[in-house]
Write a protein that holds these residues in place. Structure first.
Motif, mmCIF file in Angstrom:
data_model
loop_
_atom_site.group_PDB
_atom_site.id
_atom_site.type_symbol
_atom_site.label_atom_id
_atom_site.label_comp_id
_atom_site.label_asym_id
_atom_site.label_seq_id
_atom_site.Cartn_x
_atom_site.Cartn_y
_atom_site.Cartn_z
ATOM 1 N N LEU A 1 0.816 -1.212 0.000
ATOM 2 C CA LEU A 1 0.000 0.000 0.000
ATOM 3 C C LEU A 1 0.850 1.261 0.000
ATOM 4 O O LEU A 1 0.515 2.237 -0.678
ATOM 5 C CB LEU A 1 -0.959 -0.016 1.193
ATOM 6 C CG LEU A 1 -2.033 -1.105 1.136
ATOM 7 C CD1 LEU A 1 -2.862 -1.092 2.406
ATOM 8 C CD2 LEU A 1 -2.910 -0.948 -0.087
ATOM 9 N N GLU A 2 1.964 1.246 0.720
ATOM 10 C CA GLU A 2 2.841 2.411 0.740
ATOM 11 C C GLU A 2 3.391 2.698 -0.658
ATOM 12 O O GLU A 2 3.391 3.846 -1.115
ATOM 13 C CB GLU A 2 3.995 2.201 1.718
ATOM 14 C CG GLU A 2 4.924 3.395 1.809
ATOM 15 C CD GLU A 2 6.052 3.195 2.805
ATOM 16 O OE1 GLU A 2 6.935 4.064 2.832
ATOM 17 O OE2 GLU A 2 6.076 2.192 3.544
ATOM 18 N N LYS A 3 3.839 1.660 -1.326
ATOM 19 C CA LYS A 3 4.354 1.835 -2.685
ATOM 20 C C LYS A 3 3.255 2.378 -3.605
ATOM 21 O O LYS A 3 3.496 3.289 -4.399
ATOM 22 C CB LYS A 3 4.886 0.511 -3.227
ATOM 23 C CG LYS A 3 5.429 0.615 -4.632
ATOM 24 C CD LYS A 3 5.998 -0.683 -5.139
ATOM 25 C CE LYS A 3 6.493 -0.518 -6.571
ATOM 26 N NZ LYS A 3 7.106 -1.720 -7.091
ATOM 27 N N SER A 4 2.062 1.837 -3.494
ATOM 28 C CA SER A 4 0.947 2.266 -4.339
ATOM 29 C C SER A 4 0.557 3.710 -4.070
ATOM 30 O O SER A 4 0.327 4.492 -5.007
ATOM 31 C CB SER A 4 -0.257 1.345 -4.135
ATOM 32 O OG SER A 4 0.086 0.024 -4.474
ATOM 33 N N VAL A 5 0.483 4.077 -2.810
ATOM 34 C CA VAL A 5 0.129 5.455 -2.450
ATOM 35 C C VAL A 5 1.182 6.424 -2.971
ATOM 36 O O VAL A 5 0.850 7.479 -3.515
ATOM 37 C CB VAL A 5 -0.069 5.600 -0.925
ATOM 38 C CG1 VAL A 5 -0.118 7.063 -0.507
ATOM 39 C CG2 VAL A 5 -1.335 4.883 -0.486
ATOM 40 N N ASN A 6 2.447 6.075 -2.831
ATOM 41 C CA ASN A 6 3.511 6.943 -3.340
ATOM 42 C C ASN A 6 3.395 7.134 -4.846
ATOM 43 O O ASN A 6 3.572 8.244 -5.358
ATOM 44 C CB ASN A 6 4.888 6.400 -2.969
ATOM 45 C CG ASN A 6 5.188 6.580 -1.502
ATOM 46 O OD1 ASN A 6 4.663 7.468 -0.851
ATOM 47 N ND2 ASN A 6 6.040 5.731 -0.974
ATOM 48 N N GLU A 7 3.087 6.064 -5.561
ATOM 49 C CA GLU A 7 2.906 6.164 -7.008
ATOM 50 C C GLU A 7 1.704 7.050 -7.347
ATOM 51 O O GLU A 7 1.762 7.868 -8.265
ATOM 52 C CB GLU A 7 2.725 4.777 -7.632
ATOM 53 C CG GLU A 7 3.976 3.933 -7.628
ATOM 54 C CD GLU A 7 5.052 4.446 -8.583
ATOM 55 O OE1 GLU A 7 4.707 4.923 -9.683
ATOM 56 O OE2 GLU A 7 6.228 4.366 -8.205
ATOM 57 N N LEU A 8 0.621 6.879 -6.614
ATOM 58 C CA LEU A 8 -0.582 7.681 -6.874
ATOM 59 C C LEU A 8 -0.352 9.155 -6.551
ATOM 60 O O LEU A 8 -0.859 10.035 -7.256
ATOM 61 C CB LEU A 8 -1.766 7.131 -6.089
ATOM 62 C CG LEU A 8 -2.259 5.766 -6.566
ATOM 63 C CD1 LEU A 8 -3.284 5.197 -5.594
ATOM 64 C CD2 LEU A 8 -2.824 5.847 -7.972
ATOM 65 N N LEU A 9 0.421 9.428 -5.506
ATOM 66 C CA LEU A 9 0.754 10.820 -5.189
ATOM 67 C C LEU A 9 1.619 11.433 -6.292
ATOM 68 O O LEU A 9 1.444 12.596 -6.653
ATOM 69 C CB LEU A 9 1.452 10.920 -3.832
ATOM 70 C CG LEU A 9 0.546 10.753 -2.626
ATOM 71 C CD1 LEU A 9 1.367 10.630 -1.346
ATOM 72 C CD2 LEU A 9 -0.448 11.900 -2.521
#
Length: 85
Positions: free
Chosen positions: A42-50
């Motif tokens: 989730l951290e990786k995904s959130v960083n990508e989405l940001l």
């Protein structure tokens, strides 16, 4: 690409980035994970989405702002593209 006003290329690159995040989430299935493994996905995904949100800000600043505020304030994100009635 922004500098050259090649918006079609920018949109294509953004679409590819979004597809990669979607594919990553589908492959890693964080909803089936727990603990550190789930948090890492989730951290990786959130960083990508940001990152995507920052990249779209010149095109759709309101949508970008909603995404960024939603993740940074840990509040639900309101509809990005409300349905037309």
């Amino acid at each position: 690409a922004y500098e050259d006003l090649k918006f079609n290329q920018v949109i294509e690159l953004l679409s590819q980035k979004i597809s990669k995040v979607d594919e990553y989430l589908s492959e890693t299935t964080p909803w089936k994970k727990e603990g550190a493994e789930k948090a890492q996905i989730l951290e990786k995904s959130v960083n990508e989405l940001l990152e995507i949100a920052l990249l779209i800000s010149p095109i759709t600043p309101t949508t970008s702002d909603k995404i960024i505020k939603g993740f940074l304030t840990n509040r639900p994100i309101e509809a990005l593209f409300p349905r037309i009635k």
